[in-house]
Structures are given as C-alpha cells and as structure tokens.
Design an enzyme around this catalytic site. Structure first.
Site, short mmCIF file in Angstrom:
data_model
loop_
_atom_site.label_atom_id
_atom_site.label_comp_id
_atom_site.label_asym_id
_atom_site.label_seq_id
_atom_site.Cartn_x
_atom_site.Cartn_y
_atom_site.Cartn_z
N ASN A 91 0.81 -1.21 0.00
CA ASN A 91 0.00 0.00 0.00
C ASN A 91 0.85 1.26 0.00
O ASN A 91 1.05 1.89 -1.05
CB ASN A 91 -0.95 -0.02 1.21
CG ASN A 91 -2.00 1.07 1.13
OD1 ASN A 91 -1.86 2.01 0.35
ND2 ASN A 91 -3.03 0.96 1.93
N ASP A 92 1.40 1.61 1.16
CA ASP A 92 2.13 2.87 1.26
C ASP A 92 3.31 2.96 0.29
O ASP A 92 3.63 4.04 -0.20
CB ASP A 92 2.63 3.06 2.69
CG ASP A 92 1.48 3.19 3.66
OD1 ASP A 92 0.41 3.66 3.23
OD2 ASP A 92 1.64 2.80 4.83
#
Lengths: 507, 113
Positions: free
Chosen positions: A433-434
């Site tokens: 994600n990040d």
C-alpha cells in the site's frame, strides 16, 4: 565427554610441547590473557587462531556481496568461528570442560532445531530473539568478569576496564529486553501499535540519564568502595528497563529500523566485551556486526523517509496527523472481476509484481510463483519490484520469494526497477500500500511525502489485490487506488491468486 | 624450543604504558568497523536478511568470552553465568550459521532454457 576431554588435552599438548599443561591459579588469571613466558607458545597459538578467525569472518561477509559466492563465504565464516572456539578452548584459565560441553551441546541442539523447523516468515522473530541471546551472553560475561575481579580476586578494576565493562553490560542489557520486546511484537504476543503514555519521552530520557550517571560513577569511583557493586547491578537493571521502554513506543511499521538497530547494539556489546577481555577477535567481530546493523538501520530509515531520532523518539509520528492528506471523499474505485484481471495478465507482455507483506501473511508466495510461471509460458515477462521495507526486516521479502522458487535475478530493488514501470503493461500490486502511494512524490502535504516509492502508477495499467479499502500502516489514503487506470480485485490474496491462476490457464 | 616471541615481549615490556593496549584496541575497533561498513555497503538488498543473520552468527563470538567464564572455575557464580552465556551464544552461532545457509540455498538463478 571423555573423548572430547582427551582430544582437548591433545590439542593443548600439541600447542605447547615445552611446558606441561598447568592449571592456572587465581593469581595467574589476574595477569590476564597475556600469560607468562611458559604460556607463550599457547598464547601465540590462541592469537593466531583469533587472527585467522577475524580474516575468515571478513572473507565470509565479502561472500555475501554476490548470491553465487555467498554460501561458500558463510562456510568460511563458520570455519572461522570453529577456529576461534578451538583456540579459546586451550586458554590457560580454563580448567574444567564439563559446563562448557553441556552448554555447547544444549545450545547446538536448540540452535539447530530452531533453524531447521522455523518457517521463513518467522525469520524476523528468530533474528530478534538471537539478538537477545547474543546480548545476554555478552552481559553475563561482563558480570562474571566484574565479579571475578572485584569479589573473587578483591582487586581494583582500572578505569579503562570499567568503561569497557560498563558499555558491555549497558548495551547488552538494553539489547536483551529491547530484542525480547521486538520478538513479542513480531510474534504477535505484544500489540503492534505503539504503546504510548504521557511524558514518555521525558521519562525515557530521564532514565537514560540515570544510567549514564551510574556509568560515570562506576568509572570514576574506585571499585572497592562499598556501593560500587550495588550501582553496577543497578545499572544492569536500569539497562534492562531502558530496553523495554525504548521499544514499546515503536509501531509495527518501524520494526525494520528497530531490528537493525538492535543488531548494531548486539554487535557493540560484543565489541565492548572484547575491550574488557583484551580480545581482538571479539572487537573485530562485534565491530563488523555493529557496522552492518548501523548501515541497515540508516538504509531502512531512508526507505521510510524517517530520521533515526524520529523513529526512536518521535515514534508517535508513525501515526501522523492524516488531516492534511488527501481525502477519499467523492472518489470511487474500479473493482475488477477475476476473469477480466486474468485476461489482462494473460495477454500482457511485461508484468511487474509489487509484493507487500500482505502477500506473505496470506502465504501466497507459491501462488504468485505459479501465476508468474504461467505468464512466462505464454510469452510474457515477469519481474518483481521489491521495496526496501516490503517485509518485516531488511531483505525479508526476497527470502520469502526465493523460498517459493522464484529466481533471484527476477527480484529487483527499487532503484533497478523504477525506470521500467512505464514499459510494464500491468503492475500487479499484492498486499502493498504505502510503498506505491504516489502522494509520497506528488503531495507535499502528505505525511509520507518524500518517502521513496515504487512507481507502480507509471505502469500502463495497475491491478491491486486487496482485502478491503482499509488504509495501510501509515493510515493514509492511497491516491493510486482511485486512479482511472487502476482496478482493484477484492479478496484474500491467496484465494484471488489461485483463482487468477485457474483463469489465466483458461484464457 | 626457546620462547621468544614478540607478542610475549610486548606483554612483558615495562615501557608499554597501560594506555597503549586500550588505544590499540580502539584502532582495531575503528578499522574493523570501516572494513565492515565498506563490505556491507556492497551487499545487495537481495541478501540483507541473510546478512543480518550472518552478522548475528558472527557476533556469537561472545562465545569465546563465555567459554573462559564457564571453564575457568573463578567461582560458582561465574561458572553459572558462563554456562548460561555459552548456551545462549551457541544457540546464536549454530542457529545463525545454519539458518543463513538454509536461506542462501534458496537463492537460485533462473535456469537457462
């Protein structure tokens, strides 16, 4: 055991043909490792062993610069360890081998058992606990050394020796508990989110100052003064407390930095042991370990866009104020079916897979390998983009993928792969994600702005395998998911991948 | 065989001030640290996990100090501390080298077709 004893006696007599093996008296021991003239040959043999071991350690680490040479390199390092152990066993202070043999046998059995049966996802836990073991050994050697000089021999500890001993037990004790806390977090015994309370930094700094004051007291005060031993043991206790307190406020996402830092501390504790015992091989091996841990922690901090101090003291920064970040209101995501995703992947010429820890949690590595084999059979090319903090510790993701039989030349670092994204037909993001959030590049208001990311958003199309729309560790929205060329395949990574494999076969 | 090695001379030489030894140790520490840093910066990210377990195994060298504490018969207390230290350090050494090898064995190059 008799055999081992006989063997040792043989080595001792071989190393020292002139003088018989005389058990060292306490007075002899006090002169330290240098020995007397009669112990000269033996001492020389020991020193040559240590020198050889140091050289072999360095060669061993150098082997790790290439995957092809690495196994051979580590065998050299292991040989170095054996040489150092053999050298030490003929040390003139050693008079009885019973407890040594018992310890070696128990330790070998436990060590071997762990390393044979442990799953690769548990490597971070094992690493953390072994930092604790290493630090424990260093601390206990330090305490034993201190006790030997001050109580048994009733002599003065010189200031220089006391400084070395102080560093040894300080680094040692805080690494023991710090690593145990890290183990707990990795293993899920302790809560992963940071544990915070009021005045945490202030009280931690205060406690650290107390430890530092005790250290100074121990060095400047003669060691035969009444309170010296008490303060020494109190300092060990404070060190243990500091270890707990500095790790609990650190969140799960920051663990790669923490484990690297603890690696470094464990090395420094071993080095300090070397200073205290006047033993160069300990100093060298500890320095190598310390340097390695230090380098990795810098690397991990950079990869997470955090400074050292920020990780250690601003731990709460791990949960940044998301207020300024982009809001997801009014945006919608494209959901994709397994069939459509399979068509896209089946006809892609070049696919870059971006694995995150979510993939490892779902145990989906083997399904990923199957999918990548299928795409390659169909004439496509597959590469894996590995972000430095993709796993729970430095390089962890590579190990997990290598375990699934994915060739290592397909596993590429962020710097190697980032230029290739525009060429990719599909970027397949699995449980990451990040590390693919373009806000890190574009949005100065985002808390992760400036963090180096994988440019998955530059691929022709993006497919994200995701359980739900919950934000990642950093708790921020990911603009990539709302990009029109991005589609999301909801579901558990492993079952989604298994379905994808079946569908791609049918395409 | 006459025993006249430099090492022994160095140790028994009264002109060697007590400060020399710690200072030499400091040299060893700093230089080893530099060598370590230089080599380790060349280790690819691919192998960072094996690197950490390898350095961990190597720092199990505390075993050397532990062995002396366990076998020297300084005092019962020291022997016990030494015994625990030997066990802990051996877990690191044996486990560390074995797990590193197990990991490195998994890294295979693509087979040429």
């Amino acid at each position: 055991m008799h055999l081992a004893q006989a063997l040792l006696n043989l080595i001792v007599s071989a190393a020292e043909p002139a003088a018989p093996a005389v058990a060292a008296t306490a007075a002899d021991a006090a002169t330290g490792a240098h020995g007397t003239a009669s112990g000269g040959t033996r001492e020389l043999f020991i020193q040559i062993c240590y020198l050889g071991a140091s050289v072999l350690f360095i060669f061993g680490l150098r082997g790790l610069t290439s995957p092809d040479k690495s196994r051979r390199g580590m065998q050299l390092a292991a040989l170095g360890m054996l040489v150092a152990i053999i050298g030490t066993l003929i040390h003139h202070d050693i008079v009885t081998y019973t407890w040594i043999i018992v310890g070696l046998v128990i330790g070998s059995a436990i060590g071997a058992a762990i390393s044979i049966w442990m799953p690769m996802t548990a490597v971070p836990q094992r690493t953390a606990i072994s930092h604790a073991f290493g630090a424990l050994a260093a601390t206990l050697v330090g305490i034993s050394h201190y006790d030997q000089i001050t109580r048994v021999l009733a002599e003065q500890v010189t200031r220089v020796d006391m400084a070395a001993l102080g560093f040894e037990v300080m680094f040692g004790s805080l690494t023991i508990t710090g690593s145990l806390m890290a183990f707990g977090k990795f293993h899920g015994i302790l809560p992963r989110p940071p544990i915070t309370y009021k005045f945490q930094n202030l009280s931690n700094i205060a406690l650290f100052c107390v430890a530092a004051l005790m250290f100074v007291y121990l060095v400047v005060t003669p060691s035969d003064s009444a309170a010296h031993a008490t303060i020494f043991y109190l300092m060990v206790l404070v060190g243990l407390a500091v270890g707990v307190l500095i790790v609990i406020p650190i969140g799960g996402a920051d663990m790669p930095v923490v484990i690297s830092l603890l690696n470094s501390y464990a090395g420094l504790a071993a080095s300090a042991t070397g200073f205290a015992l006047g033993n160069n091989v300990l100093i060298i091996a500890g320095a190598l370990d310390g340097a390695s841990g230090f380098f990795l922690s810098i690397l991990m901090s950079k990869a997470m866009n955090r400074s050292f101090t920020n990780v250690l003291f601003g731990a709460f920064g791990a949960a940044p104020e998301a207020g300024a970040a982009q809001s997801a209101d009014g945006l919608s995501v494209n959901s994709i079916s397994v069939e459509d995703a399979a068509v896209q992947l089946g006809y892609a010429r070049f696919v870059i897979v971006v694995p995150g820890y979510g993939m490892a949690v779902a145990q989906a590595q083997h399904a990923v390998r199957e999918l990548s084999d299928l795409i390659e059979e169909r004439g496509g090319e597959v590469k894996f983009a590995i972000h430095p903090v993709a796993g729970r510790m430095p390089g962890h993701m590579n190990v997990l993928l290598a375990e699934a039989d994915i060739a290592y030349d397909k596993l590429l670092d962020m710097d190697e792969i980032n230029g290739e994204f525009p060429r990719a037909d599909v970027a397949l993001v699995i449980g990451a994600n990040d590390v693919v959030n373009p806000a890190a590049r574009n949005d100065p208001a985002s808390p992760i702005h400036g963090m180096p990311i994988l440019n998955a958003d530059q691929a022709q199309s993006v497919i994200v395998l995701k359980r739900s729309m919950n934000p990642g560790f950093a708790g921020i929205e990911n603009a990539l998911f709302y990009d029109p060329k991005c589609s999301i395949l909801f579901g558990d990574a492993k079952s989604s991948l298994t379905k994808l494999v079946a569908e791609v076969k049918a395409v | 065989m006459p025993v006249s090695f430099d090492l022994v001379l160095l140790a028994s030489d009264p002109t060697v001030t007590p400060l020399t030894t710690p200072f030499l140790q400091l040299y060893v520490f700093v230089l080893a640290g530099f060598v370590g840093f230089q080599i380790i910066t060349k280790v690819p990210a691919l192998l960072h996990t094996p690197l950490m377990s390898a350095t961990n195994a190597i720092s199990g060298i505390s075993l050397v100090g532990s062995l002396v504490a366990a076998g020297a018969d300084y005092s019962t207390y020291s022997t016990w501390l030494g015994f625990i230290a030997v066990t802990a350090a051996t877990i690191n050494v044996v486990g560390g080298f074995m797990i590193t090898d197990r990991m490195l064995k998994m890294f295979k190059r693509r087979e040429r077709k």
